[in-house]
Scaffold this active site. Structure first.
Site, short mmCIF file in Angstrom:
data_model
loop_
_atom_site.label_atom_id
_atom_site.label_comp_id
_atom_site.label_asym_id
_atom_site.label_seq_id
_atom_site.Cartn_x
_atom_site.Cartn_y
_atom_site.Cartn_z
N LEU B 34 0.82 -1.21 0.00
CA LEU B 34 0.00 0.00 0.00
C LEU B 34 0.85 1.25 0.00
O LEU B 34 0.47 2.28 -0.55
CB LEU B 34 -0.90 0.02 1.24
N GLY B 35 1.99 1.17 0.62
CA GLY B 35 2.82 2.37 0.67
C GLY B 35 4.10 2.13 1.43
O GLY B 35 4.29 1.09 2.07
N GLY B 37 7.04 4.25 3.86
CA GLY B 37 7.29 5.47 4.61
C GLY B 37 8.69 5.49 5.15
O GLY B 37 9.51 4.65 4.78
N ALA B 38 8.92 6.46 6.02
CA ALA B 38 10.25 6.61 6.59
C ALA B 38 10.57 5.42 7.49
O ALA B 38 11.72 5.02 7.62
CB ALA B 38 10.32 7.90 7.39
N GLY B 40 8.63 2.22 7.73
CA GLY B 40 8.41 0.86 7.28
C GLY B 40 7.56 0.82 6.03
O GLY B 40 7.29 1.84 5.41
N VAL B 42 3.86 -0.67 4.30
CA VAL B 42 2.53 -1.11 4.68
C VAL B 42 1.97 -1.98 3.56
O VAL B 42 2.02 -1.61 2.39
CB VAL B 42 1.59 0.09 4.95
N LYS B 55 1.87 -3.26 8.85
CA LYS B 55 3.05 -2.40 8.74
C LYS B 55 4.26 -3.15 9.29
O LYS B 55 4.25 -3.63 10.41
CB LYS B 55 2.85 -1.10 9.51
N ASP B 147 2.73 14.72 13.02
CA ASP B 147 3.10 14.72 11.61
C ASP B 147 1.87 14.77 10.71
O ASP B 147 1.66 13.90 9.87
CB ASP B 147 3.94 13.48 11.31
N1 LIG Z 1 -4.38 1.46 7.80
C1 LIG Z 1 -4.08 1.71 6.52
N2 LIG Z 1 -4.98 1.47 5.54
C2 LIG Z 1 -4.68 1.74 4.25
N3 LIG Z 1 -3.51 2.27 3.82
C3 LIG Z 1 -2.57 2.54 4.74
C4 LIG Z 1 -2.80 2.29 6.13
N4 LIG Z 1 -1.70 2.68 6.79
C5 LIG Z 1 -0.83 3.13 5.89
N5 LIG Z 1 -1.33 3.07 4.64
C6 LIG Z 1 -0.62 3.46 3.39
O1 LIG Z 1 0.77 3.25 3.52
C7 LIG Z 1 1.51 4.45 3.38
C8 LIG Z 1 2.72 4.49 4.29
O2 LIG Z 1 2.34 4.27 5.63
P1 LIG Z 1 2.85 5.17 6.83
O3 LIG Z 1 2.29 4.59 8.08
O4 LIG Z 1 2.56 6.59 6.51
O5 LIG Z 1 4.42 4.92 6.80
P2 LIG Z 1 5.57 5.80 7.52
O6 LIG Z 1 5.15 6.02 8.94
O7 LIG Z 1 6.78 4.91 7.45
O8 LIG Z 1 5.68 7.05 6.74
C9 LIG Z 1 0.50 5.54 3.65
O9 LIG Z 1 0.82 6.73 2.99
C10 LIG Z 1 -0.79 4.94 3.12
O10 LIG Z 1 -0.92 5.12 1.75
#
Ligand SMILES: Nc1ncnc2c1ncn2[C@@H]1O[C@H](COP(=O)(O)OP(=O)(O)O)[C@@H](O)[C@H]1O
Lengths: 245, 311
Positions: B34-35, B37-38, B40, B42, B55, B147
């Site tokens: 899904l994505g 981030g810094a 981990g 997801v 995550k 954030d």
């Molecule tokens: N509960 C969730 N449901 C759907 N998509 C999610 C969820 N959590 C995170 N994502 C997707 O994953 C991406 C990265 O997660 P995130 O928690 O922001 O990572 P980080 O903390 O490492 O930046 C998010 O921008 C979003 O698109």
């Protein structure tokens, strides 16, 4: 972590040492005395982590028990505060891991306890990081190649001050440049709770082609020692005054 | 060697991989990433036919800290703050390395910027109010989101509702903000400290809506307040909120409730002036397609507000 104080040296440089002894064993010396050495290496725009020739940066931090990071000037602000905070957490965690070993036996660490207990432990680590006293000695490379980066460094340090001063715990900063005008290392700012004192004294000019990283680190350790000595003398002064009253 | 390590690591887990927890033994099948981030990556996973978001990271301390926040937020009554937490565990991957992960509610949503681009700026009012409502709950419980940014919001489609994700920056009030993004950080603009207090989030709320209209962001340059004011006043869709946003940028609002009060007043008035304008026009002039869409959007936003007020 005696008396809940964390001590760090943050070295900001853009090159390898070329004068005095090897800084790597000096960093080990610092670590042995409870001072963590973190290093930030600033790369030129055309350099990459592989080509920058800044391997020394990693070695210094490794033997100084700290963290190293290579950055381009644009992301210096975020990196400086990230490295400082991560190094704090790492030190506290190391300390907590030792405690864990004492309680749970050898080889036990954060990884080997279940996620629930880990959560409780991390809460303690976070609390300590937020409330402990932090002493940071900033060691700034001002050799010729740093000339056009000094303004960025100054900005990043102001930013660091904003981040750390939002903590509950106390901070003390001091700042040195190397090389100095007359010697290997020279004071920019004496110990103080914020970095306001550097506004006027932060060097605008670089001071020569040499990079005496080793001697500068050595001097930084000495300054830490001196500062503790002064403080403990003050403390005993205060005590005897109290007794007197 | 480098290449292999990269391939097997947590940020490129192949589809179909079974992630089995070391402690609780639950099993999750990876469907897609899904994505990133810094901290981990997801993944969308399934567990017994149920979709969940997982995550995973090599930084077990960061994962643990986020889990602690999610656990604390679950205990707060009222609005759902952040995704629900289902499981926390470690995973020993094929490469022998151990990664930490947590499993949470999968929020099937659309990014805020895309939603607004598709559905129009009339949604700004409802989303702003929803956001302030959630922040109010969070603040009353003693936390600050930290954030806050477009990347950390998802719009749940039916009914359209803002959801906060990524609690990596969520900090107890009075402490130093754990994680932030420069553009959204009042410290960066030298318009305030990085102490976790409600006004820190309210500043970022304004930056979310500025960012919507300056997708490439912009950098600090001279005095920040005049610069941000200039940028704000150039955005027509935000015109009704000028005074309110200005107060939030200056840290005048000490609670989300104060800012919400102003916003409710603004949206109510905006709705009034719009409908009276419509009444003064003859019917055939009112029903151009564009007008039609915007009227339906006003109904949408009115619906959004009504929905909000029932919460
Ligand atoms: N509960 C969730 N449901 C759907 N998509 C999610 C969820 N959590 C995170 N994502 C997707 O994953 C991406 C990265 O997660 P995130 O928690 O922001 O990572 P980080 O903390 O490492 O930046 C998010 O921008 C979003 O698109």
């Amino acid at each position: 972590m005696e008396k809940g104080t964390l001590r760090q040296i943050l070295l900001i440089t853009d090159g390898c040492s070329n004068r005095g002894g090897d800084p790597v064993p000096v960093a080990a010396l610092a670590y042995e005395q409870g001072i963590t050495v973190n290093v930030i290496g600033i790369m030129e725009q055309h350099e990459s982590e592989e080509t920058s020739g800044l391997q020394e940066v990693e070695n210094i931090a490794a033997s100084g028990g700290g963290i190293s990071q290579l950055v381009y000037p644009a992301s210096l602000s975020q990196t400086v505060q990230m490295v400082t905070k991560q190094a704090m957490t790492q030190t506290i965690q190391g300390f907590v891991n030792k405690e864990l070993e004492a309680i749970l036996g050898k080889e036990e660490s954060l990884e080997s306890v279940d996620p629930e207990k880990r959560g409780e432990i991390m809460e303690v680590v976070e609390d300590m990081g937020e409330t402990c006293k932090l002493e940071v000695l900033l060691l700034i490379d001002t050799s010729a190649s740093m000339y056009h980066k000094l303004a960025t460094v100054k900005e990043a340090l102001i930013d660091l001050s904003i981040s750390l001063n939002a903590r509950v715990g106390e901070n003390e900063f001091s700042m040195y440049q190397f090389p100095g005008k007359r010697s290997d290392i020279e004071s920019i700012m004496k110990w103080s709770p914020n970095l306001d004192g550097m506004y006027d004294t932060f060097p605008k000019l670089a001071s020569g082609g040499i990079t005496p990283t080793g001697p500068a680190l050595q001097e930084a350790i000495y300054q830490f020692g001196k500062q503790n000595l002064v403080r403990s003398m003050k403390r005993s002064d205060a005590q005897s005054e109290e007794e007197f009253l | 060697m480098m290449h292999k390590a990269k391939k097997n690591s947590y940020n490129a887990i192949p589809i179909g991989t079974r992630i089995r927890g070391k402690w609780h033994h639950h099993q999750y099948v990876v469907h897609k990433r899904l994505g990133m981030g810094a901290i981990g990556a997801v993944y969308l996973c399934s567990m017994n036919g149920r979709k969940v978001a997982l995550k995973v990271s090599e930084k077990n301390t960061s994962i643990t800290i986020e889990v602690n926040v999610l656990k604390a937020l679950q205990k707060v009554q009222g609005n759902q703050l952040g995704p629900s937490l289902y499981d926390v565990d470690d995973w020993v991957a094929k490469d022998g390395r151990t990664y930490s992960f947590y499993v949470m509610e999968y929020i099937k949503g659309e990014p805020l910027d895309r939603f607004i681009r598709r559905n129009g700026t009339n949604w700004i009012g409802p989303f702003l109010l929803q956001l302030l409502n959630d922040l109010e709950g969070l603040h009353l419980a003693g936390w600050v989101f930290g954030d806050l940014k477009i990347d950390n919001l998802l719009i749940y489609p039916k009914p359209p509702r803002v959801r906060l994700i990524d609690v990596g920056g969520t900090t107890q009030q009075g402490r130093a903000i754990k994680e932030y993004t420069e553009f959204y950080d009042r410290g960066y603009w030298q318009l305030g400290s990085r102490k976790a207090e409600p006004s820190y989030d309210l500043f970022a709320v304004v930056m979310i809506f500025i960012h919507l209209f300056y997708p490439n962001r912009f950098e600090k340059q001279g005095e920040s307040l005049p610069l941000l004011r200039r940028k704000l006043s150039a955005i027509r869709a935000l015109e009704p909120y000028q005074t309110c946003f200005d107060k939030a940028l200056r840290g005048v609002y000490k609670t989300s409730a104060e800012m919400k009060e102003d916003v409710i007043y603004i949206v109510a008035r905006q709705h009034q002036t719009r409908s009276s304008m419509h009444k003064t026009l003859p019917f055939w002039k009112r029903t151009t397609p564009v007008e039609y869409i915007s009227t339906s959007l006003i109904t949408g936003s009115a619906y959004g507000i009504a929905y909000l007020l029932t919460l």
